[in-house]
Design a protein around this motif. Structure first.
Motif, PDB file in Angstrom:
ATOM      1  N   SER A 105       0.830  -1.206   0.000  1.00 44.48           N
ATOM      2  CA  SER A 105       0.000   0.000   0.000  1.00 44.48           C
ATOM      3  C   SER A 105       0.859   1.248   0.000  1.00 44.48           C
ATOM      4  O   SER A 105       0.569   2.225  -0.685  1.00 44.48           O
ATOM      5  N   ILE A 106       1.939   1.201   0.800  1.00 46.07           N
ATOM      6  CA  ILE A 106       2.840   2.358   0.850  1.00 46.07           C
ATOM      7  C   ILE A 106       3.476   2.580  -0.512  1.00 46.07           C
ATOM      8  O   ILE A 106       3.565   3.700  -1.020  1.00 46.07           O
ATOM      9  N   ALA A 107       3.909   1.472  -1.152  1.00 42.73           N
ATOM     10  CA  ALA A 107       4.550   1.592  -2.465  1.00 42.73           C
ATOM     11  C   ALA A 107       3.585   2.128  -3.500  1.00 42.73           C
ATOM     12  O   ALA A 107       3.938   2.998  -4.309  1.00 42.73           O
ATOM     13  N   LEU A 108       2.347   1.626  -3.475  1.00 36.21           N
ATOM     14  CA  LEU A 108       1.361   2.070  -4.450  1.00 36.21           C
ATOM     15  C   LEU A 108       0.997   3.534  -4.262  1.00 36.21           C
ATOM     16  O   LEU A 108       0.724   4.243  -5.230  1.00 36.21           O
ATOM     17  N   SER A 109       0.991   4.003  -3.022  1.00 33.00           N
ATOM     18  CA  SER A 109       0.629   5.399  -2.760  1.00 33.00           C
ATOM     19  C   SER A 109       1.641   6.367  -3.349  1.00 33.00           C
ATOM     20  O   SER A 109       1.356   7.540  -3.551  1.00 33.00           O
ATOM     21  N   GLN A 110       2.849   5.844  -3.605  1.00 30.95           N
ATOM     22  CA  GLN A 110       3.892   6.699  -4.164  1.00 30.95           C
ATOM     23  C   GLN A 110       3.800   6.799  -5.694  1.00 30.95           C
ATOM     24  O   GLN A 110       4.518   7.571  -6.306  1.00 30.95           O
ATOM     25  N   LEU A 111       2.927   5.984  -6.295  1.00 28.57           N
ATOM     26  CA  LEU A 111       2.749   6.016  -7.751  1.00 28.57           C
ATOM     27  C   LEU A 111       1.705   7.067  -8.077  1.00 28.57           C
ATOM     28  O   LEU A 111       0.516   6.853  -7.871  1.00 28.57           O
ATOM     29  N   THR A 112       2.150   8.208  -8.557  1.00 33.09           N
ATOM     30  CA  THR A 112       1.234   9.343  -8.719  1.00 33.09           C
ATOM     31  C   THR A 112       0.857   9.632 -10.162  1.00 33.09           C
ATOM     32  O   THR A 112      -0.020  10.455 -10.420  1.00 33.09           O
ATOM     33  N   ASP A 113       1.516   8.998 -11.138  1.00 33.05           N
ATOM     34  CA  ASP A 113       1.172   9.269 -12.530  1.00 33.05           C
ATOM     35  C   ASP A 113       1.206   7.986 -13.343  1.00 33.05           C
ATOM     36  O   ASP A 113       1.640   6.932 -12.873  1.00 33.05           O
ATOM     37  N   ALA A 114       0.734   8.083 -14.576  1.00 34.21           N
ATOM     38  CA  ALA A 114       0.607   6.894 -15.419  1.00 34.21           C
ATOM     39  C   ALA A 114       1.957   6.239 -15.688  1.00 34.21           C
ATOM     40  O   ALA A 114       2.070   5.012 -15.700  1.00 34.21           O
ATOM     41  N   GLN A 115       2.990   7.048 -15.907  1.00 36.02           N
ATOM     42  CA  GLN A 115       4.305   6.504 -16.233  1.00 36.02           C
ATOM     43  C   GLN A 115       4.853   5.672 -15.072  1.00 36.02           C
ATOM     44  O   GLN A 115       5.368   4.566 -15.276  1.00 36.02           O
ATOM     45  N   SER A 116       4.756   6.203 -13.861  1.00 36.87           N
ATOM     46  CA  SER A 116       5.286   5.467 -12.714  1.00 36.87           C
ATOM     47  C   SER A 116       4.486   4.187 -12.462  1.00 36.87           C
ATOM     48  O   SER A 116       5.042   3.156 -12.096  1.00 36.87           O
ATOM     49  N   MET A 117       3.177   4.246 -12.670  1.00 34.14           N
ATOM     50  CA  MET A 117       2.351   3.038 -12.516  1.00 34.14           C
ATOM     51  C   MET A 117       2.735   1.987 -13.542  1.00 34.14           C
ATOM     52  O   MET A 117       2.807   0.789 -13.240  1.00 34.14           O
ATOM     53  N   TYR A 118       2.974   2.441 -14.779  1.00 34.34           N
ATOM     54  CA  TYR A 118       3.346   1.513 -15.842  1.00 34.34           C
ATOM     55  C   TYR A 118       4.696   0.852 -15.540  1.00 34.34           C
ATOM     56  O   TYR A 118       4.849  -0.367 -15.688  1.00 34.34           O
ATOM     57  N   GLN A 119       5.671   1.634 -15.097  1.00 34.15           N
ATOM     58  CA  GLN A 119       6.984   1.084 -14.770  1.00 34.15           C
ATOM     59  C   GLN A 119       6.894   0.093 -13.619  1.00 34.15           C
ATOM     60  O   GLN A 119       7.543  -0.963 -13.627  1.00 34.15           O
ATOM     61  N   ALA A 120       6.064   0.420 -12.615  1.00 36.67           N
ATOM     62  CA  ALA A 120       5.888  -0.490 -11.477  1.00 36.67           C
ATOM     63  C   ALA A 120       5.231  -1.788 -11.928  1.00 36.67           C
ATOM     64  O   ALA A 120       5.582  -2.883 -11.455  1.00 36.67           O
ATOM     65  N   ALA A 121       4.272  -1.687 -12.854  1.00 38.23           N
ATOM     66  CA  ALA A 121       3.562  -2.881 -13.326  1.00 38.23           C
ATOM     67  C   ALA A 121       4.503  -3.845 -14.046  1.00 38.23           C
ATOM     68  O   ALA A 121       4.327  -5.070 -13.957  1.00 38.23           O
ATOM     69  N   LEU A 122       5.512  -3.314 -14.742  1.00 35.99           N
ATOM     70  CA  LEU A 122       6.444  -4.170 -15.469  1.00 35.99           C
ATOM     71  C   LEU A 122       7.253  -5.060 -14.539  1.00 35.99           C
ATOM     72  O   LEU A 122       7.789  -6.099 -14.961  1.00 35.99           O
ATOM     73  N   ASN A 123       7.339  -4.664 -13.253  1.00 39.81           N
ATOM     74  CA  ASN A 123       8.080  -5.449 -12.263  1.00 39.81           C
ATOM     75  C   ASN A 123       7.174  -6.347 -11.443  1.00 39.81           C
ATOM     76  O   ASN A 123       7.623  -6.968 -10.473  1.00 39.81           O
ATOM     77  N   ARG A 124       5.896  -6.394 -11.780  1.00 40.02           N
ATOM     78  CA  ARG A 124       4.932  -7.237 -11.059  1.00 40.02           C
ATOM     79  C   ARG A 124       4.511  -8.394 -11.948  1.00 40.02           C
ATOM     80  O   ARG A 124       4.769  -8.418 -13.150  1.00 40.02           O
ATOM     81  N   GLN A 125       3.797  -9.308 -11.344  1.00 32.64           N
ATOM     82  CA  GLN A 125       3.257 -10.446 -12.075  1.00 32.64           C
ATOM     83  C   GLN A 125       1.828 -10.708 -11.634  1.00 32.64           C
ATOM     84  O   GLN A 125       1.380 -10.225 -10.595  1.00 32.64           O
ATOM     85  N   GLY A 126       1.111 -11.479 -12.467  1.00 30.69           N
ATOM     86  CA  GLY A 126      -0.224 -11.919 -12.095  1.00 30.69           C
ATOM     87  C   GLY A 126      -1.209 -10.791 -11.914  1.00 30.69           C
ATOM     88  O   GLY A 126      -1.197  -9.788 -12.638  1.00 30.69           O
ATOM     89  N   ALA A 127      -2.073 -10.959 -10.891  1.00 30.29           N
ATOM     90  CA  ALA A 127      -3.163 -10.009 -10.663  1.00 30.29           C
ATOM     91  C   ALA A 127      -2.645  -8.621 -10.328  1.00 30.29           C
ATOM     92  O   ALA A 127      -3.237  -7.609 -10.729  1.00 30.29           O
ATOM     93  N   ASP A 128      -1.525  -8.557  -9.604  1.00 30.10           N
ATOM     94  CA  ASP A 128      -0.973  -7.247  -9.245  1.00 30.10           C
ATOM     95  C   ASP A 128      -0.588  -6.463 -10.497  1.00 30.10           C
ATOM     96  O   ASP A 128      -0.837  -5.261 -10.611  1.00 30.10           O
ATOM     97  N   LYS A 129       0.022  -7.169 -11.440  1.00 23.31           N
ATOM     98  CA  LYS A 129       0.439  -6.512 -12.682  1.00 23.31           C
ATOM     99  C   LYS A 129      -0.772  -6.006 -13.462  1.00 23.31           C
ATOM    100  O   LYS A 129      -0.787  -4.859 -13.940  1.00 23.31           O
ATOM    101  N   ILE A 130      -1.797  -6.855 -13.570  1.00 23.07           N
ATOM    102  CA  ILE A 130      -2.995  -6.466 -14.306  1.00 23.07           C
ATOM    103  C   ILE A 130      -3.647  -5.246 -13.672  1.00 23.07           C
ATOM    104  O   ILE A 130      -4.031  -4.284 -14.352  1.00 23.07           O
ATOM    105  N   GLN A 131      -3.760  -5.284 -12.337  1.00 18.64           N
ATOM    106  CA  GLN A 131      -4.406  -4.169 -11.645  1.00 18.64           C
ATOM    107  C   GLN A 131      -3.649  -2.861 -11.871  1.00 18.64           C
ATOM    108  O   GLN A 131      -4.240  -1.812 -12.145  1.00 18.64           O
ATOM    109  N   LEU A 132      -2.321  -2.931 -11.803  1.00 21.47           N
ATOM    110  CA  LEU A 132      -1.525  -1.717 -12.004  1.00 21.47           C
ATOM    111  C   LEU A 132      -1.623  -1.223 -13.449  1.00 21.47           C
ATOM    112  O   LEU A 132      -1.678  -0.017 -13.707  1.00 21.47           O
ATOM    113  N   LEU A 133      -1.647  -2.141 -14.405  1.00 17.26           N
ATOM    114  CA  LEU A 133      -1.774  -1.733 -15.803  1.00 17.26           C
ATOM    115  C   LEU A 133      -3.124  -1.081 -16.072  1.00 17.26           C
ATOM    116  O   LEU A 133      -3.218  -0.096 -16.810  1.00 17.26           O
TER     117      LEU A 133
END
Length: 625
Positions: free
Chosen positions: A36-64
């Protein structure tokens, strides 16, 4: 803009239920807290997209998904396309919806050809009304982006009807639909006044818009009638703001007109023609006062004169250098202005308009005529100077949007090399060489006749009146008698009222575009032409054309607001059918005329909006259906 998302909660809960590894509660809580702390730091589309590339499964889909929504909100269309392409690799994603997002991103990036191809591939797969509505809306946007509002409207209407009947919203649909609808003429609107109630509601609103523009009382009454007739119509979303805007578009009330024209120096003769045109247009109008100012004065001097005069509107200046001078000094920024030329700089006020006798208008009109008539391979003949090269380049650039066939181009530097240019382009010189070879093989006389190439189907001459009168005979004698006569077209530069007084010969059959003012019997102000001829019988062609431009500039003052806000509105002037584009530039549609039996006759040549090359297959499919 957002497409309605499928429920992520259902998808994610389903994916979570498939997990077979039970983790200690404290560990799960700690990881959740850290996440939750990590996600709260994602404030724009670019940062969310970069974070999603390092995730897998449902977490990745949700972030994308979240990144995709953010990219749309931020209008970051290249990023949106990248996110959607990443999602394409995920089987659980709504692929149709995701592909619609890709088309949306491509259209916003100007990749209209790719967007249309994507939409065409999707069409057989559409089953949900919401997907269908978005598909129709995005297709309409592609057509609208190509300057084809008439072709866009059926798709807009279908999208609006689907969303209205199924009670969902397509973001920006109403705004974009209205913007394209107001670009249509009243004739085109009447042809669309059929179909669903939703479609008829839109069309009637646009008709009221045109008919009662500038008449606040009648407009209010018409809008109230419309609301009673179409309760709950989707156009109600844009109506309150639009009614307010329309009521404000009352005819401009000009009492004190300032006119900036050359009144000294080398261009004084041009200024005299402009002054005569303005005065002729104001004859009978109830202006309090008109002030003519020499545009060659300094910006400070002009500013002082305008301030002392308390001008309501300014016409001019004529010369580009003086437009630039007054723009840099912000001299005219607080006045409504109709400049009498184009300007390469930035438009500094929505009240500033630009009216020029631009030859590009005629080139565009000729190009549209060629495509409407089905000509496939035009040949252009132009002087080898900056103007000729500019117009040929303009034609080439526009032509390539609609055809894969390259035009044949011939530049001439003067009278001496015209024959060589023409025979070379028509390949007559090659025919003569073949004849000479054949003759050399026989001792007796061989009857022969040169043949010109047969693939050129129209010729466009961009020379002046003198050059055209030299070119036309060369074309007549070099086109093979075995071939069909190639249609010949030219611009208004080919026509001269002065030369035509004594010489219309050798131009028989030539079509050309021209200001109505320069053609006998083509304007309703018959007395105006007679008065002009009696006062200035020997005036040069350029003076006559500038007179017509100035006459229209002054005549259309009361319509400027309406013309600038309603792109479907036209002003019938003596310099052509005039409209004002969204960038403030006056565009012209000229009359067609033809030399025939040593006379000039007005002709009505069909001209339609051409279809861009990448859209032609789609148009063919729709026509077949």
């Amino acid at each position: 803009m957002r497409l309605k998302l499928v429920s992520l909660l259902i998808v994610l809960s389903g994916l979570s239920a498939c997990s077979t590894t039970e983790k200690p509660r404290n560990s799960a809580e700690n990881q959740s807290s850290q996440s939750s702390i990590a996600l709260s730091q994602l404030t724009d589309a670019q940062s969310m997209y970069q974070a999603a590339l390092n995730r897998q499964g449902a977490d990745k889909i949700q972030l994308l998904y979240t990144a995709r929504d953010a990219a749309i909100s931020e209008e970051r269309w290249p990023l949106l396309e990248k996110i959607c392409l990443e999602l394409e690799a995920t089987p659980s994603v709504d692929q149709i919806q995701n592909k619609l997002y890709i088309a949306l991103a491509q259209e916003h990036q100007g990749k209209s050809d790719l967007a249309l191809a994507q939409l065409q591939q999707l069409e057989p797969q559409l089953s949900q009304p919401e997907h269908q509505a978005w598909h129709q809306y995005l297709t309409a946007r592609v057509y609208a982006s190509q300057g084809m509002p008439k072709q866009a409207m059926p798709f807009f209407f279908k999208a609006s009807t689907l969303s209205s009947e199924n009670n969902f919203t397509v973001a920006n649909l109403n705004k974009d639909l209205w913007q394209s609808l107001t670009q249509l003429s009243s004739y085109a609107l009447e042809r669309f006044n059929r179909g669903s109630v939703v479609q008829q509601g839109w069309v009637n609103l646009a008709l009221y818009h045109q008919v009662y523009l500038g008449a606040p009382v009648e407009l209010h009454q018409a809008m109230n009638n419309w609301l009673r007739r179409y309760p709950g119509h989707p156009a109600a979303e844009v109506l309150p703001k639009k009614v307010t805007e329309l009521v404000q578009i009352e005819p401009l009330n000009v009492n004190r007109l300032a006119v900036l024209i050359p009144q000294s120096g080398a261009n004084e003769r041009l200024g005299d023609a402009l002054k005569a045109g303005v005065l002729a247009a104001l004859d009978g109008q109830s202006l309090e006062q008109t002030l003519f100012i020499d545009e060659s004065l300094s910006a400070a001097e002009i500013s002082l004169k305008l301030s002392e005069f308390n001008a309501d509107f300014v016409i001019g200046p004529l010369l580009k250098s003086n437009i630039e001078k007054l723009t840099s000094a912000q001299t005219l920024v607080d006045y409504p202005v109709m400049h009498l030329n184009t300007f390469d700089g930035e438009r500094i006020s929505q009240q500033h308009f630009f009216f020029a006798l631009s030859p590009e208008h005629e080139v565009q009109q000729a190009l549209e005529r060629f495509l409407t008539a089905g000509y496939q391979k035009p040949m252009l003949l132009a002087p080898n100077n900056s103007n000729g090269q500019r117009l040929v380049e303009y034609f080439n650039t526009q032509w390539q949007r609609y055809s894969e066939v390259k035009p044949q181009i011939g530049f001439y530097t003067g009278k001496e090399d015209m024959p060589k240019t023409i025979t070379g382009l028509l390949e007559v010189d090659q025919s003569k060489e073949r004849i000479n070879v054949v003759k050399s093989l026989f001792k007796q006389e061989v009857e022969s006749e040169t043949r010109s190439r047969s693939d050129v189907d129209v010729i466009y001459i961009l020379g002046d009146a003198t050059e055209t009168r030299l070119i036309k005979p060369y074309l007549d004698v070099n086109v093979s008698t075995f071939a069909e006569r190639i249609p010949l077209y030219a611009s208004s530069k080919s026509h001269s009222k002065q030369i035509d007084r004594t010489d219309k010969g050798d131009l028989d059959g030539l079509y050309f575009t021209e200001l109505p003012w320069m053609l006998d019997g083509q304007i309703s102000q018959h007395n105006l032409r007679q008065q002009y001829e009696s006062l200035w019988p020997e005036n040069a062609d350029i003076s006559q054309r500038l007179f017509a431009m100035a006459f229209d500039a002054a005549s259309m003052l009361g319509d400027v607001k309406q013309l600038s806000m309603v792109q479907g509105k036209r002003f019938s002037g003596i310099s052509g059918q005039l409209s004002i584009a969204s960038n403030g530039y006056v565009t012209r549609s000229l009359d067609w005329a033809q030399y025939k039996d040593k006379q000039i006759i007005a002709v009505d040549l069909a001209t339609e909006q051409p279809i861009p090359l990448f859209m032609q297959s789609a148009i063919g499919i729709n026509a077949a259906e």
